[in-house]
Design a protein around this motif. Structure first.
Motif, PDB file in Angstrom:
ATOM      1  N   TYR A 213       0.838  -1.205   0.000  1.00 23.20           N
ATOM      2  CA  TYR A 213       0.000   0.000   0.000  1.00 23.20           C
ATOM      3  C   TYR A 213       0.869   1.250   0.000  1.00 23.20           C
ATOM      4  CZ  TYR A 213      -3.134   3.725   1.488  1.00 23.20           C
ATOM      5  OH  TYR A 213      -3.833   4.901   1.565  1.00 23.20           O
ATOM      6  N   THR A 220      -6.907   1.907  -7.567  1.00 23.33           N
ATOM      7  CA  THR A 220      -7.172   0.675  -6.821  1.00 23.33           C
ATOM      8  C   THR A 220      -5.858  -0.030  -6.508  1.00 23.33           C
ATOM      9  OG1 THR A 220      -9.328   0.405  -7.874  1.00 23.33           O
ATOM     10  CG2 THR A 220      -8.369  -1.538  -6.829  1.00 23.33           C
ATOM     11  N   GLN A 221      -5.640  -0.327  -5.246  1.00 23.04           N
ATOM     12  CA  GLN A 221      -4.431  -1.019  -4.815  1.00 23.04           C
ATOM     13  C   GLN A 221      -4.820  -2.342  -4.156  1.00 23.04           C
ATOM     14  OE1 GLN A 221      -1.365   1.474  -2.879  1.00 23.04           O
ATOM     15  NE2 GLN A 221      -2.790   3.189  -3.099  1.00 23.04           N
ATOM     16  N   THR A 222      -4.013  -3.350  -4.369  1.00 23.48           N
ATOM     17  CA  THR A 222      -4.202  -4.642  -3.727  1.00 23.48           C
ATOM     18  C   THR A 222      -3.162  -4.786  -2.628  1.00 23.48           C
ATOM     19  OG1 THR A 222      -5.077  -5.634  -5.757  1.00 23.48           O
ATOM     20  CG2 THR A 222      -4.302  -7.130  -4.030  1.00 23.48           C
ATOM     21  N   THR A 224      -1.625  -6.799   0.701  1.00 25.72           N
ATOM     22  CA  THR A 224      -1.525  -8.114   1.334  1.00 25.72           C
ATOM     23  C   THR A 224      -1.495  -7.942   2.848  1.00 25.72           C
ATOM     24  OG1 THR A 224      -0.296  -9.024  -0.534  1.00 25.72           O
ATOM     25  CG2 THR A 224      -0.183 -10.231   1.540  1.00 25.72           C
ATOM     26  N   LYS A 233      -5.875 -10.888   0.635  1.00 29.26           N
ATOM     27  CA  LYS A 233      -5.782  -9.687  -0.182  1.00 29.26           C
ATOM     28  C   LYS A 233      -6.879  -8.689   0.211  1.00 29.26           C
ATOM     29  CE  LYS A 233      -2.422 -11.300  -2.727  1.00 29.26           C
ATOM     30  NZ  LYS A 233      -1.050 -10.728  -2.656  1.00 29.26           N
ATOM     31  N   THR A 235      -8.547  -5.012  -0.971  1.00 25.82           N
ATOM     32  CA  THR A 235      -8.634  -3.984  -2.009  1.00 25.82           C
ATOM     33  C   THR A 235      -8.847  -2.624  -1.376  1.00 25.82           C
ATOM     34  OG1 THR A 235      -9.553  -5.558  -3.598  1.00 25.82           O
ATOM     35  CG2 THR A 235      -9.882  -3.220  -4.051  1.00 25.82           C
ATOM     36  N   LYS A 237      -9.293   1.432  -2.474  1.00 28.95           N
ATOM     37  CA  LYS A 237      -9.490   2.403  -3.538  1.00 28.95           C
ATOM     38  C   LYS A 237      -9.226   3.801  -2.993  1.00 28.95           C
ATOM     39  CE  LYS A 237     -12.985  -0.453  -5.825  1.00 28.95           C
ATOM     40  NZ  LYS A 237     -14.394  -0.534  -6.275  1.00 28.95           N
TER      41      LYS A 237
END
Length: 340
Positions: A213, A220-222, A224, A233, A235, A237
């Motif tokens: 992050y 949009t970032q994924t 962990t 995961k 998500t 935004k």
């Protein structure tokens, strides 16, 4: 008992390791953590996990039965500040009464601290309490907080260990978007955890648990999220900013015309659609909204049905509306007032 740091602040710690039969409990549907923990208890859990992760330990979670037992212990401290309960039994009988499985258990207690950070600072600077917080023997924690008694505030931590983690999931926030620059810690995300013996538990997601992050990016970032060697995961935004600017912080909140069961509040007008008035009955207690004023021109409110001779805490924030959603400004500085 050991006296620490400040006048009328006390702490005790006890740990016991024991073995019990491997009992299985029914896993029930997830229940939002707000229903089992107040804001002070949730904040303590955040700090506990931050300390554990920074010391190379796994994070731990809370679950409903253990929260109930810890709440019982915190309430009992108002009567007797001890690891013995008012009926003379040892503190761990609260676990037995709650039908809580454990192979290891421990308790920390404290009284007189005025915030989650204050009580955690005291516990972490005491070897016995620190050992309970950082040991590998525990996988779950119950945190109790209440006001009253000789010291004003009462804190408890009940720890248990002896279970196997089954699954983790992150709470779903749908299409919610955060402003650019928002910290993971300010998103209010949490994990829903299931283990073989204790059912569903909850863990606040903090930045120390996350990878992938960037607060400076948009879109949009994924991310962990890791909890006890399991990964999930998440998500996130983010946008450049809110489509509508936030209202300014409410200033100059004051109480006047204080009577036995009522008082008046007044504050400086600011931009927005209206105001929300929130109240708590202790400095670190949970605030509850008591009034929504749908006009920015109205900057006074009479609070009624109060108890005489009782201290109350109030704060006010302004709001706007955009696409049917409210956008809030920062809360005012809290005002403290005691009724006659």
């Amino acid at each position: 008992m050991k006296r620490v740091c400040m006048k009328r602040r006390w702490m005790l710690a006890v740990v016991v390791l024991c073995f019990a039969m491997c009992l299985q409990y029914e896993v029930k549907a997830a229940e939002p953590y707000e229903k089992i923990a107040n804001s002070s208890e949730w904040e303590v859990l955040k700090i506990v996990n931050r300390e554990r992760l920074s010391n190379g330990k796994d994070a731990i979670c809370m679950f409903k039965k253990l929260q109930s037992a810890a709440g019982t212990r915190a309430t009992e401290l108002k009567t007797l500040f001890s690891h013995s309960r008012p009926d003379g039994s040892l503190c761990f009988t609260a676990l037995d009464e709650g039908d809580i499985y454990y192979m290891a258990a421990g308790e920390n207690i404290a009284a007189g601290q005025d915030s989650a950070s204050s009580v955690m600072n005291d516990w972490m600077n005491s070897p016995g309490h620190r050992a309970n917080i950082l040991t590998d023997d525990f996988s779950h924690i119950g945190i109790g907080y209440c006001t009253g008694g000789a010291y004003g505030t009462n804190w408890s931590q009940l720890f248990v260990g002896g279970c196997t983690l089954k699954s983790i999931a992150v709470n779903d926030v749908g299409t919610k978007s955060y402003a650019k620059g928002t910290s993971i810690n300010d998103m209010g995300r949490y994990l829903i955890v299931k283990c073989n013996n204790h059912g569903t538990g909850y863990v606040p997601v903090i930045k120390e648990m996350c990878k992938g992050y960037s607060a400076s990016e948009t879109g949009t970032q994924t991310v962990t999220v890791t909890y006890r060697n399991k990964k999930v995961k998440m998500t996130v935004k983010t946008g450049t900013s809110s489509s509508v600017s936030r209202p300014k912080k409410v200033k100059d909140l004051k109480a006047y015309s204080v009577k036995k069961t009522s008082l008046k509040l007044k504050w400086k007008k600011t931009s927005g659609k209206g105001y929300e008035i929130w109240r708590a009955t202790s400095k670190n207690g949970k605030y509850k909204k008591i009034k929504t004023i749908s006009s920015s021109k109205t900057n006074t409110y009479r609070v009624k049905k109060l108890k005489s001779g009782k201290k109350y805490y109030f704060k006010v924030r302004a709001f706007k509306k955009s696409n049917g959603k409210k956008i809030y400004g920062s809360f005012s500085k809290a005002v403290v007032v005691k009724t006659k």
